[in-house]
Write a protein that holds these residues in place. Structure first.
Motif, PDB file in Angstrom:
ATOM      1  N   MET B   1       0.841  -1.205   0.000  1.00 30.23           N
ATOM      2  CA  MET B   1       0.000   0.000   0.000  1.00 30.23           C
ATOM      3  C   MET B   1       0.873   1.252   0.000  1.00 30.23           C
ATOM      4  SD  MET B   1      -3.161   0.577  -0.201  1.00 30.23           S
ATOM      5  CE  MET B   1      -3.568   2.194  -0.803  1.00 30.23           C
ATOM      6  N   ASN B   2       1.876   1.260   0.907  1.00 32.69           N
ATOM      7  CA  ASN B   2       2.788   2.398   0.963  1.00 32.69           C
ATOM      8  C   ASN B   2       3.485   2.611  -0.369  1.00 32.69           C
ATOM      9  OD1 ASN B   2       2.577   3.730   3.321  1.00 32.69           O
ATOM     10  ND2 ASN B   2       3.898   2.331   4.461  1.00 32.69           N
ATOM     11  N   ASP B   3       3.768   1.467  -0.994  1.00 29.97           N
ATOM     12  CA  ASP B   3       4.422   1.495  -2.287  1.00 29.97           C
ATOM     13  C   ASP B   3       3.581   2.256  -3.305  1.00 29.97           C
ATOM     14  OD1 ASP B   3       6.785   0.651  -3.323  1.00 29.97           O
ATOM     15  OD2 ASP B   3       5.841  -0.981  -4.453  1.00 29.97           O
ATOM     16  N   PHE B   4       2.243   1.960  -3.306  1.00 28.77           N
ATOM     17  CA  PHE B   4       1.337   2.634  -4.228  1.00 28.77           C
ATOM     18  C   PHE B   4       1.348   4.132  -3.975  1.00 28.77           C
ATOM     19  CE2 PHE B   4      -1.578  -1.304  -4.745  1.00 28.77           C
ATOM     20  CZ  PHE B   4      -0.584  -1.897  -5.507  1.00 28.77           C
ATOM     21  N   LEU B   5       1.285   4.482  -2.674  1.00 23.85           N
ATOM     22  CA  LEU B   5       1.244   5.906  -2.324  1.00 23.85           C
ATOM     23  C   LEU B   5       2.523   6.598  -2.767  1.00 23.85           C
ATOM     24  CD1 LEU B   5      -0.508   6.114   1.140  1.00 23.85           C
ATOM     25  CD2 LEU B   5      -1.307   6.891  -1.077  1.00 23.85           C
ATOM     26  N   ALA B   6       3.648   5.902  -2.594  1.00 23.29           N
ATOM     27  CA  ALA B   6       4.930   6.491  -2.992  1.00 23.29           C
ATOM     28  C   ALA B   6       4.930   6.767  -4.489  1.00 23.29           C
ATOM     29  CB  ALA B   6       6.069   5.555  -2.612  1.00 23.29           C
ATOM     30  N   GLY B   7       4.395   5.811  -5.288  1.00 23.79           N
ATOM     31  CA  GLY B   7       4.331   6.012  -6.726  1.00 23.79           C
ATOM     32  C   GLY B   7       3.437   7.181  -7.071  1.00 23.79           C
ATOM     33  N   PHE B   8       2.280   7.230  -6.403  1.00 26.61           N
ATOM     34  CA  PHE B   8       1.332   8.317  -6.614  1.00 26.61           C
ATOM     35  C   PHE B   8       2.001   9.663  -6.365  1.00 26.61           C
ATOM     36  CE2 PHE B   8      -2.015  11.152  -5.061  1.00 26.61           C
ATOM     37  CZ  PHE B   8      -2.993  10.984  -6.019  1.00 26.61           C
ATOM     38  N   ARG B   9       2.718   9.715  -5.192  1.00 29.07           N
ATOM     39  CA  ARG B   9       3.341  10.981  -4.813  1.00 29.07           C
ATOM     40  C   ARG B   9       4.447  11.351  -5.799  1.00 29.07           C
ATOM     41  NH1 ARG B   9       4.528  10.211   0.789  1.00 29.07           N
ATOM     42  NH2 ARG B   9       6.661   9.780   0.151  1.00 29.07           N
ATOM     43  N   ALA B  10       5.200  10.360  -6.236  1.00 25.26           N
ATOM     44  CA  ALA B  10       6.306  10.648  -7.151  1.00 25.26           C
ATOM     45  C   ALA B  10       5.793  11.268  -8.450  1.00 25.26           C
ATOM     46  CB  ALA B  10       7.082   9.366  -7.444  1.00 25.26           C
ATOM     47  N   VAL B  11       4.715  10.676  -9.010  1.00 26.86           N
ATOM     48  CA  VAL B  11       4.162  11.212 -10.264  1.00 26.86           C
ATOM     49  C   VAL B  11       3.602  12.608 -10.040  1.00 26.86           C
ATOM     50  CG1 VAL B  11       2.407  10.889 -12.026  1.00 26.86           C
ATOM     51  CG2 VAL B  11       3.653   8.920 -11.158  1.00 26.86           C
ATOM     52  N   LEU B  12       2.902  12.774  -8.900  1.00 27.06           N
ATOM     53  CA  LEU B  12       2.301  14.077  -8.588  1.00 27.06           C
ATOM     54  C   LEU B  12       3.373  15.150  -8.513  1.00 27.06           C
ATOM     55  CD1 LEU B  12      -0.251  15.629  -7.743  1.00 27.06           C
ATOM     56  CD2 LEU B  12       0.268  15.040  -5.394  1.00 27.06           C
ATOM     57  N   ILE B  13       4.456  14.856  -7.729  1.00 28.07           N
ATOM     58  CA  ILE B  13       5.513  15.857  -7.539  1.00 28.07           C
ATOM     59  C   ILE B  13       6.222  16.139  -8.859  1.00 28.07           C
ATOM     60  CG2 ILE B  13       7.748  16.246  -6.440  1.00 28.07           C
ATOM     61  CD1 ILE B  13       6.604  14.770  -3.990  1.00 28.07           C
ATOM     62  N   ARG B  14       6.444  15.075  -9.652  1.00 28.91           N
ATOM     63  CA  ARG B  14       7.108  15.265 -10.939  1.00 28.91           C
ATOM     64  C   ARG B  14       6.286  16.188 -11.836  1.00 28.91           C
ATOM     65  NH1 ARG B  14       5.882  13.286 -15.767  1.00 28.91           N
ATOM     66  NH2 ARG B  14       7.522  13.141 -17.331  1.00 28.91           N
ATOM     67  N   ASP B  15       4.971  15.922 -11.917  1.00 31.54           N
ATOM     68  CA  ASP B  15       4.132  16.729 -12.806  1.00 31.54           C
ATOM     69  C   ASP B  15       4.042  18.172 -12.323  1.00 31.54           C
ATOM     70  OD1 ASP B  15       3.671  14.544 -14.391  1.00 31.54           O
ATOM     71  OD2 ASP B  15       1.550  15.043 -14.679  1.00 31.54           O
ATOM     72  N   LEU B  16       3.955  18.348 -10.988  1.00 30.14           N
ATOM     73  CA  LEU B  16       3.879  19.708 -10.455  1.00 30.14           C
ATOM     74  C   LEU B  16       5.176  20.447 -10.769  1.00 30.14           C
ATOM     75  CD1 LEU B  16       2.155  19.213  -6.994  1.00 30.14           C
ATOM     76  CD2 LEU B  16       1.223  20.219  -9.057  1.00 30.14           C
ATOM     77  N   ARG B  17       6.304  19.748 -10.581  1.00 29.24           N
ATOM     78  CA  ARG B  17       7.596  20.390 -10.831  1.00 29.24           C
ATOM     79  C   ARG B  17       7.709  20.778 -12.313  1.00 29.24           C
ATOM     80  NH1 ARG B  17      11.781  16.763  -8.414  1.00 29.24           N
ATOM     81  NH2 ARG B  17      11.093  17.629  -6.410  1.00 29.24           N
ATOM     82  N   LEU B  18       7.300  19.855 -13.183  1.00 29.59           N
ATOM     83  CA  LEU B  18       7.356  20.157 -14.622  1.00 29.59           C
ATOM     84  C   LEU B  18       6.490  21.372 -14.948  1.00 29.59           C
ATOM     85  CD1 LEU B  18       7.214  16.731 -16.494  1.00 29.59           C
ATOM     86  CD2 LEU B  18       8.986  18.473 -16.620  1.00 29.59           C
ATOM     87  N   THR B  97      -1.404   6.319 -11.371  1.00 27.16           N
ATOM     88  CA  THR B  97      -0.568   7.290 -12.086  1.00 27.16           C
ATOM     89  C   THR B  97      -1.451   8.324 -12.775  1.00 27.16           C
ATOM     90  OG1 THR B  97       0.967   5.489 -12.484  1.00 27.16           O
ATOM     91  CG2 THR B  97       1.285   7.488 -13.768  1.00 27.16           C
ATOM     92  N   VAL B  98      -2.508   7.825 -13.462  1.00 24.81           N
ATOM     93  CA  VAL B  98      -3.405   8.748 -14.168  1.00 24.81           C
ATOM     94  C   VAL B  98      -4.095   9.677 -13.172  1.00 24.81           C
ATOM     95  CG1 VAL B  98      -5.510   8.855 -15.525  1.00 24.81           C
ATOM     96  CG2 VAL B  98      -3.744   7.214 -16.127  1.00 24.81           C
ATOM     97  N   LEU B  99      -4.518   9.113 -12.027  1.00 23.99           N
ATOM     98  CA  LEU B  99      -5.174   9.935 -11.005  1.00 23.99           C
ATOM     99  C   LEU B  99      -4.222  11.022 -10.522  1.00 23.99           C
ATOM    100  CD1 LEU B  99      -7.807  10.155  -9.390  1.00 23.99           C
ATOM    101  CD2 LEU B  99      -6.778   8.728  -7.645  1.00 23.99           C
ATOM    102  N   ALA B 100      -2.948  10.662 -10.307  1.00 24.81           N
ATOM    103  CA  ALA B 100      -1.966  11.641  -9.860  1.00 24.81           C
ATOM    104  C   ALA B 100      -1.773  12.727 -10.903  1.00 24.81           C
ATOM    105  CB  ALA B 100      -0.632  10.947  -9.562  1.00 24.81           C
ATOM    106  N   LYS B 101      -1.746  12.328 -12.171  1.00 23.41           N
ATOM    107  CA  LYS B 101      -1.555  13.318 -13.232  1.00 23.41           C
ATOM    108  C   LYS B 101      -2.760  14.254 -13.316  1.00 23.41           C
ATOM    109  CE  LYS B 101       0.784  12.315 -17.043  1.00 23.41           C
ATOM    110  NZ  LYS B 101       2.118  12.821 -16.784  1.00 23.41           N
ATOM    111  N   ALA B 102      -3.979  13.671 -13.147  1.00 18.80           N
ATOM    112  CA  ALA B 102      -5.174  14.514 -13.181  1.00 18.80           C
ATOM    113  C   ALA B 102      -5.168  15.485 -12.001  1.00 18.80           C
ATOM    114  CB  ALA B 102      -6.431  13.654 -13.153  1.00 18.80           C
TER     115      ALA B 102
END
Lengths: 263, 226
Positions: B1-18, B97-102
């Protein structure tokens, strides 16, 4: 059911049924037109404009039915990867699009003399217009890719997403009390239970009377409408089989061309 | 579960930074929103009553269009530079990943739009009594716009004239959000409560959060393979 997912199996059955459907559709359509245009009485309030109903209601019904066929085909394509599902969806889309267009045009021609306007932003009119847009979007998306086969999955996903609009159209006349009249045919006749339950909450006596009557249309008008509904449904199936034939030929041609290029 | 959250957060932070590094994109969207809104006084005349009458609808329609115009940012660039393919290949679920990007798309377009709305409201003589309703409605509605838009953006990956196609696919699906958003403001301005409209907007959002990423993820997977 999965046995008929093989396109050539399906087409063998469909081709065998095609002449029967044509033979049934033509006299039914003729009788429907005769009863609808000559042998049925004019409405006591709407006079002869009520005859638009015999085209308007079947096309409205079939526009929605085509969308359901399209969405079910798309869903079976997405779930079981049946190529036939995609072909059926592709074949049904332009037919449904034209039915939706005819429904909107006849509705607006009917609206002018009875409501005094060609168009109002009534809930059912708006949701029918959205259905028309969804058909257009599906057709645009299915044909938007350089490799035609690449558009099949996105278009199928769109068709499934757009199905949310169908219950909105069906129930818009009950949810929102707007200008478009409530269903006089299916409301009592086919899905009688649900409508009777809905109106029974508000007017128990009227609901009981309506439940006894069945449909609120007189038999002289009900007959041509039913004839036209059946005839139009057959017409839809005939067009669907003809278009399926074309879609299948296109796919085979594409495969042959690809084979030639590879060999 | 933590793993999923970490992936979610990574994509979110990457997209925000971009998005922050390419803040010109963000400025373009806000610029479009402002300029398009300032066209209306020229189009319908600057009479304050007329503007006040149309302001809720204009603001909502322009918010819809601004979100739609920024949708190509969601997947198009990632597809071009190949990072979308990497995201599909990771063992983490593509839906998240898609949810994080949205979510990142909403934070970088929906939120700024809401922040700038009061200024647009002043330009259009928006009635003061309706401000809180308008902003709450936008806060409930714009996340759904990003989520449904993600489906449209994913479906048109690799299509010809994708920008125009997105408009044709997404705008019909945006109509319910527009209706409830505008009627919420109208009902408050005519002395009724907006609660029912907010509940409808919340219901659309509650359905869009789980369902839209599913459809978008399926479309992304297909778009990457094709």
């Amino acid at each position: 059911m999965h046995r008929f997912a093989n396109p050539s199996q399906f087409m063998r059955v469909a081709e065998a049924m095609l002449p029967w459907m044509v033979a049934l559709c033509i006299p039914l359509m003729g009788a429907g037109l005769y009863y609808g245009l000559w042998a049925s009485p004019a409405d006591y309030q709407q006079y002869d404009t009520v005859r638009i109903m015999y085209i308007h209601v079947p096309t409205a019904f079939l526009a929605q039915a085509s969308y359901v066929v399209m969405a079910l085909g798309s869903a079976s394509f997405l779930i079981w990867k049946h190529p036939l599902g995609d072909l059926i969806a592709r074949a049904a889309a332009p037919i449904g699009c034209v039915f939706a267009f005819i429904c909107l045009v006849t509705g607006s021609l009917w609206g002018k003399p009875t409501w005094g306007t060609y168009w109002v932003w009534d809930a059912r009119l708006t949701s029918m217009l959205i259905l028309f847009f969804l058909f257009l979007g599906y057709l645009a998306l299915a044909n938007a890719f350089d490799d035609p086969a690449r558009g099949d999955k996105p278009a199928a996903i769109l068709a499934v997403v757009g199905i949310v609009n169908i219950p909105i159209i069906k129930f818009s006349v009950y949810f929102f009390n707007t200008l478009h009249q409530k269903s006089t045919l299916f409301g009592d006749l086919i899905s009688g239970g649900e409508e009777a339950a809905m109106s029974a909450l508000q007017q128990p006596e009227i609901a009981a009377a309506a439940a006894q009557q069945g449909s609120s249309l007189p038999p002289s008008m009900l007959l041509p409408l039913m004839l036209m509904l059946v005839a139009f449904s057959l017409f839809f199936l005939i067009l669907l089989v003809l278009r399926l034939r074309g879609e299948l030929a296109t796919v085979r041609l594409r495969a042959l061309r690809a084979g030639l290029r590879a060999g | 579960m933590n793993d999923f959250l970490a992936g979610f957060r990574a994509v979110l932070i990457r997209d925000l930074r971009l998005a922050l590094r390419q803040s010109a994109d963000l400025a373009l969207v806000l610029g479009f929103f402002t300029i398009a809104a300032s066209l209306f006084p020229f189009g319908v005349g600057p009479a304050p009553e007329t503007l006040a009458r149309i302001a809720p609808g204009v603001i909502w329609v322009l918010a819809l269009l601004s979100v739609m115009l920024s949708l190509d940012r969601l997947f198009e660039q990632d597809l071009a530079d190949g990072s979308l393919e990497q995201m599909v290949l990771t063992p983490r679920p593509l839906v998240l990943t898609v949810l994080a990007k949205a979510l990142a798309h909403w934070i970088t377009t929906g939120l700024p739009l809401i922040a700038i709305t009061p200024v647009i409201g002043i330009l259009l003589n928006f009635p003061t009594a309706g401000y809180s309703t308008l902003l709450i409605g936008l806060a409930l509605g714009t996340p759904s716009l990003s989520l449904i838009g993600a489906v449209g953006a994913a479906l048109t990956l690799g299509a010809r004239r994708a920008g125009l196609l997105i408009a044709l696919l997404v705008l019909p699906l945006y109509i319910p959000i527009l209706i409830f958003g505008v009627t919420a403001v109208e009902s408050v301005l005519t002395g009724f409560e907006a609660r029912a409209h907010f509940l409808y907007l919340s219901a659309i959002l509650a359905a869009a959060i789980p369902l839209a990423p599913l459809a978008a993820a399926a479309a992304v997977r297909h778009g990457v393979e094709g």
